[in-house]
Design a protein around this motif. Structure first.
Motif, PDB file in Angstrom:
ATOM      1  N   LYS A  56       0.845  -1.192   0.000  1.00  0.00           N
ATOM      2  CA  LYS A  56       0.000   0.000   0.000  1.00  0.00           C
ATOM      3  C   LYS A  56       0.885   1.249   0.000  1.00  0.00           C
ATOM      4  O   LYS A  56       1.830   1.344   0.771  1.00  0.00           O
ATOM      5  N   VAL A  57       0.519   2.197  -0.858  1.00  0.00           N
ATOM      6  CA  VAL A  57       1.255   3.467  -0.931  1.00  0.00           C
ATOM      7  C   VAL A  57       0.281   4.613  -0.660  1.00  0.00           C
ATOM      8  O   VAL A  57      -0.788   4.690  -1.257  1.00  0.00           O
ATOM      9  N   GLU A  58       0.673   5.496   0.269  1.00  0.00           N
ATOM     10  CA  GLU A  58      -0.180   6.627   0.638  1.00  0.00           C
ATOM     11  C   GLU A  58       0.351   7.924   0.039  1.00  0.00           C
ATOM     12  O   GLU A  58       1.550   8.194   0.085  1.00  0.00           O
ATOM     13  N   THR A  59      -0.554   8.720  -0.512  1.00  0.00           N
ATOM     14  CA  THR A  59      -0.215  10.068  -0.980  1.00  0.00           C
ATOM     15  C   THR A  59      -1.175  11.055  -0.322  1.00  0.00           C
ATOM     16  O   THR A  59      -2.358  10.747  -0.127  1.00  0.00           O
ATOM     17  N   VAL A  60      -0.658  12.223   0.013  1.00  0.00           N
ATOM     18  CA  VAL A  60      -1.471  13.259   0.663  1.00  0.00           C
ATOM     19  C   VAL A  60      -1.463  14.510  -0.205  1.00  0.00           C
ATOM     20  O   VAL A  60      -0.403  15.007  -0.600  1.00  0.00           O
ATOM     21  N   LYS A 111     -15.053   3.244  -1.641  1.00  0.00           N
ATOM     22  CA  LYS A 111     -13.843   3.837  -2.221  1.00  0.00           C
ATOM     23  C   LYS A 111     -13.506   5.210  -1.633  1.00  0.00           C
ATOM     24  O   LYS A 111     -12.381   5.685  -1.771  1.00  0.00           O
ATOM     25  N   THR A 112     -14.468   5.833  -0.987  1.00  0.00           N
ATOM     26  CA  THR A 112     -14.245   7.194  -0.480  1.00  0.00           C
ATOM     27  C   THR A 112     -14.905   7.382   0.878  1.00  0.00           C
ATOM     28  O   THR A 112     -16.045   6.964   1.087  1.00  0.00           O
ATOM     29  N   GLN A 113     -14.165   8.026   1.774  1.00  0.00           N
ATOM     30  CA  GLN A 113     -14.701   8.401   3.090  1.00  0.00           C
ATOM     31  C   GLN A 113     -14.533   9.907   3.256  1.00  0.00           C
ATOM     32  O   GLN A 113     -13.447  10.448   3.063  1.00  0.00           O
ATOM     33  N   ASN A 114     -15.628  10.594   3.597  1.00  0.00           N
ATOM     34  CA  ASN A 114     -15.600  12.048   3.738  1.00  0.00           C
ATOM     35  C   ASN A 114     -15.919  12.460   5.168  1.00  0.00           C
ATOM     36  O   ASN A 114     -16.749  11.830   5.830  1.00  0.00           O
ATOM     37  N   ALA A 123      -9.860  27.705   4.901  1.00  0.00           N
ATOM     38  CA  ALA A 123     -10.475  26.428   4.534  1.00  0.00           C
ATOM     39  C   ALA A 123      -9.621  25.680   3.515  1.00  0.00           C
ATOM     40  O   ALA A 123      -9.007  26.287   2.632  1.00  0.00           O
ATOM     41  N   LYS A 124      -9.588  24.372   3.644  1.00  0.00           N
ATOM     42  CA  LYS A 124      -8.811  23.548   2.715  1.00  0.00           C
ATOM     43  C   LYS A 124      -9.343  22.117   2.700  1.00  0.00           C
ATOM     44  O   LYS A 124     -10.056  21.702   3.620  1.00  0.00           O
ATOM     45  N   LEU A 125      -8.978  21.407   1.668  1.00  0.00           N
ATOM     46  CA  LEU A 125      -9.343  19.996   1.530  1.00  0.00           C
ATOM     47  C   LEU A 125      -8.066  19.160   1.570  1.00  0.00           C
ATOM     48  O   LEU A 125      -7.150  19.388   0.775  1.00  0.00           O
ATOM     49  N   VAL A 126      -8.035  18.228   2.506  1.00  0.00           N
ATOM     50  CA  VAL A 126      -6.891  17.317   2.609  1.00  0.00           C
ATOM     51  C   VAL A 126      -7.359  15.927   2.172  1.00  0.00           C
ATOM     52  O   VAL A 126      -8.275  15.363   2.768  1.00  0.00           O
ATOM     53  N   THR A 127      -6.736  15.407   1.121  1.00  0.00           N
ATOM     54  CA  THR A 127      -7.111  14.104   0.577  1.00  0.00           C
ATOM     55  C   THR A 127      -5.968  13.114   0.745  1.00  0.00           C
ATOM     56  O   THR A 127      -4.877  13.327   0.215  1.00  0.00           O
ATOM     57  N   ARG A 128      -6.235  12.062   1.497  1.00  0.00           N
ATOM     58  CA  ARG A 128      -5.274  10.967   1.642  1.00  0.00           C
ATOM     59  C   ARG A 128      -5.742   9.828   0.732  1.00  0.00           C
ATOM     60  O   ARG A 128      -6.875   9.363   0.838  1.00  0.00           O
ATOM     61  N   THR A 129      -4.847   9.389  -0.151  1.00  0.00           N
ATOM     62  CA  THR A 129      -5.193   8.343  -1.117  1.00  0.00           C
ATOM     63  C   THR A 129      -4.280   7.138  -0.929  1.00  0.00           C
ATOM     64  O   THR A 129      -3.060   7.284  -0.838  1.00  0.00           O
ATOM     65  N   PHE A 130      -4.892   5.957  -0.857  1.00  0.00           N
ATOM     66  CA  PHE A 130      -4.137   4.708  -0.739  1.00  0.00           C
ATOM     67  C   PHE A 130      -4.320   3.902  -2.024  1.00  0.00           C
ATOM     68  O   PHE A 130      -5.445   3.711  -2.486  1.00  0.00           O
ATOM     69  N   ARG A 131      -3.184   3.427  -2.567  1.00  0.00           N
ATOM     70  CA  ARG A 131      -3.214   2.621  -3.787  1.00  0.00           C
ATOM     71  C   ARG A 131      -2.279   1.420  -3.637  1.00  0.00           C
ATOM     72  O   ARG A 131      -1.330   1.446  -2.842  1.00  0.00           O
ATOM     73  N   TRP A 132      -2.565   0.394  -4.429  1.00  0.00           N
ATOM     74  CA  TRP A 132      -1.672  -0.756  -4.501  1.00  0.00           C
ATOM     75  C   TRP A 132      -0.588  -0.485  -5.536  1.00  0.00           C
ATOM     76  O   TRP A 132      -0.887  -0.106  -6.665  1.00  0.00           O
ATOM     77  N   GLU A 133       0.674  -0.668  -5.148  1.00  0.00           N
ATOM     78  CA  GLU A 133       1.798  -0.517  -6.065  1.00  0.00           C
ATOM     79  C   GLU A 133       2.717  -1.736  -5.925  1.00  0.00           C
ATOM     80  O   GLU A 133       2.781  -2.349  -4.858  1.00  0.00           O
ATOM     81  N   TYR A 134       3.433  -2.061  -7.015  1.00  0.00           N
ATOM     82  CA  TYR A 134       4.362  -3.188  -6.961  1.00  0.00           C
ATOM     83  C   TYR A 134       5.557  -2.837  -6.074  1.00  0.00           C
ATOM     84  O   TYR A 134       6.039  -1.703  -6.075  1.00  0.00           O
ATOM     85  N   GLY A 147      -2.545  -5.475 -14.577  1.00  0.00           N
ATOM     86  CA  GLY A 147      -3.184  -4.164 -14.450  1.00  0.00           C
ATOM     87  C   GLY A 147      -3.547  -3.782 -13.025  1.00  0.00           C
ATOM     88  O   GLY A 147      -4.327  -2.845 -12.814  1.00  0.00           O
ATOM     89  N   ASN A 148      -2.991  -4.488 -12.034  1.00  0.00           N
ATOM     90  CA  ASN A 148      -3.299  -4.167 -10.636  1.00  0.00           C
ATOM     91  C   ASN A 148      -2.467  -3.015 -10.090  1.00  0.00           C
ATOM     92  O   ASN A 148      -2.756  -2.491  -9.010  1.00  0.00           O
ATOM     93  N   GLY A 149      -1.412  -2.630 -10.798  1.00  0.00           N
ATOM     94  CA  GLY A 149      -0.579  -1.531 -10.343  1.00  0.00           C
ATOM     95  C   GLY A 149      -1.347  -0.223 -10.317  1.00  0.00           C
ATOM     96  O   GLY A 149      -2.146   0.070 -11.197  1.00  0.00           O
ATOM     97  N   HIS A 150      -1.124   0.582  -9.279  1.00  0.00           N
ATOM     98  CA  HIS A 150      -1.777   1.885  -9.105  1.00  0.00           C
ATOM     99  C   HIS A 150      -3.288   1.745  -8.863  1.00  0.00           C
ATOM    100  O   HIS A 150      -4.050   2.697  -9.050  1.00  0.00           O
ATOM    101  N   LYS A 151      -3.698   0.571  -8.438  1.00  0.00           N
ATOM    102  CA  LYS A 151      -5.121   0.329  -8.187  1.00  0.00           C
ATOM    103  C   LYS A 151      -5.573   1.048  -6.921  1.00  0.00           C
ATOM    104  O   LYS A 151      -4.942   0.943  -5.873  1.00  0.00           O
ATOM    105  N   LEU A 152      -6.673   1.783  -7.025  1.00  0.00           N
ATOM    106  CA  LEU A 152      -7.180   2.561  -5.887  1.00  0.00           C
ATOM    107  C   LEU A 152      -7.726   1.658  -4.794  1.00  0.00           C
ATOM    108  O   LEU A 152      -8.489   0.727  -5.054  1.00  0.00           O
ATOM    109  N   ILE A 153      -7.311   1.964  -3.561  1.00  0.00           N
ATOM    110  CA  ILE A 153      -7.868   1.275  -2.395  1.00  0.00           C
ATOM    111  C   ILE A 153      -8.967   2.146  -1.801  1.00  0.00           C
ATOM    112  O   ILE A 153     -10.104   1.725  -1.684  1.00  0.00           O
ATOM    113  N   ARG A 154      -8.587   3.416  -1.440  1.00  0.00           N
ATOM    114  CA  ARG A 154      -9.588   4.314  -0.883  1.00  0.00           C
ATOM    115  C   ARG A 154      -9.076   5.755  -0.805  1.00  0.00           C
ATOM    116  O   ARG A 154      -7.891   5.995  -0.634  1.00  0.00           O
TER     117      ARG A 154
END
Length: 248
Positions: A56-60, A111-114, A123-134, A147-154
């Motif tokens: 799992k790879v997290e990006t903010v 796929k999404t939690q708000n 005011a700002k929007l902070v988005t944490r994204t988790f994806r599957w990476e090799y 084709g599973n690389g970069h697959k969205l988790i949530r």
């Protein structure tokens, strides 16, 4: 590559079983190719079902939050209930003032939690994204074709807003607009004048009680500041009352 491994092992197994006359050689090669086929299929299934060779790879990402509705009085974060229960919400927002069409969050709750959080800053929007990476190029070489690389988790969206914002449904926003238009402006101005005069008188009296020798210039300066603040407070209170009615 793993798919080609399955295909090649299957072909070689078939060829070895029908083309090799010597029983010992045929049996040995058949066992080797059969094991290769089984192992390849196991790894392929593990990658597909349990993400073998991946992590799992997290990006903010932090984005500016801009009102979704054209209102000079208050910034609005809008939402629309989805699903039969109505508990899930799709939020409607903008991240740029020049943005013409508003952005909506993913309606799929898997796929999404708000969530909305109050802050004191802008005011700002902070988005944490988790994806599957090799994990590395080795696993990417073997399983990349799936084709599973970069697959969205949530996605995890946190809308951080201050007191200058209100969170309303699209229907409540329409109701708020109607309530604002239907107000008697003469009555509102009369109420505002009375409120400002009362606030200025209260603050000026308190200041003179504390400092009876206050000069005329100081009194005028205090009156101007108190008047500006009172007008601001009245508008805020009146707007909060309208928002309260819109939510009823």
């Amino acid at each position: 590559m793993i798919i080609f491994s399955v295909i090649i092992c299957a072909i070689l197994l078939f060829v070895s079983m029908i083309s090799i006359d010597k029983a010992v050689l045929r049996n040995v090669l058949s066992i080797i190719f059969a094991l290769g086929l089984v192992v390849s299929m196991i790894f392929m299934i593990e990658n597909d079902k349990r993400h073998f060779g991946m992590h799992k790879v997290e990006t903010v990402k932090t984005s500016k939050l801009v009102s979704a509705a054209a209102s000079k009085q208050i910034n609005l974060l809008l939402y629309q209930a989805v699903g039969t229960s109505g508990k899930e919400k799709v939020y409607i927002y903008k991240s740029k003032t020049s943005q013409k069409k508003a952005t909506t969050t993913n309606p799929d709750p898997s796929k999404t939690q708000n969530k909305v959080k109050k802050i004191a800053e802008n005011a700002k929007l902070v988005t944490r994204t988790f994806r599957w990476e090799y994990k590395n190029d080795f696993y990417k070489f073997w399983f990349g074709i799936s084709g599973n690389g970069h697959k969205l988790i949530r996605h995890y969206n946190t809308f951080k807003i201050n007191d200058n914002w209100a969170v309303l449904s699209t229907q409540q926003a329409k109701k708020l607009q109607k309530l604002a238009k239907s107000e008697d402006q003469a009555t509102v101005q009369k109420q505002a004048k009375a409120y400002v005069e009362a606030q200025v008188k209260e603050k000026l009296t308190a200041a003179l009680t504390k400092n009876p020798t206050m000069s005329t210039q100081e009194q005028q300066s205090l009156t101007a500041k108190a008047s500006a603040q009172a007008q601001k407070d009245f508008k805020k209170q009146a707007l909060q009352e309208l928002i309260k009615k819109a939510k009823e």
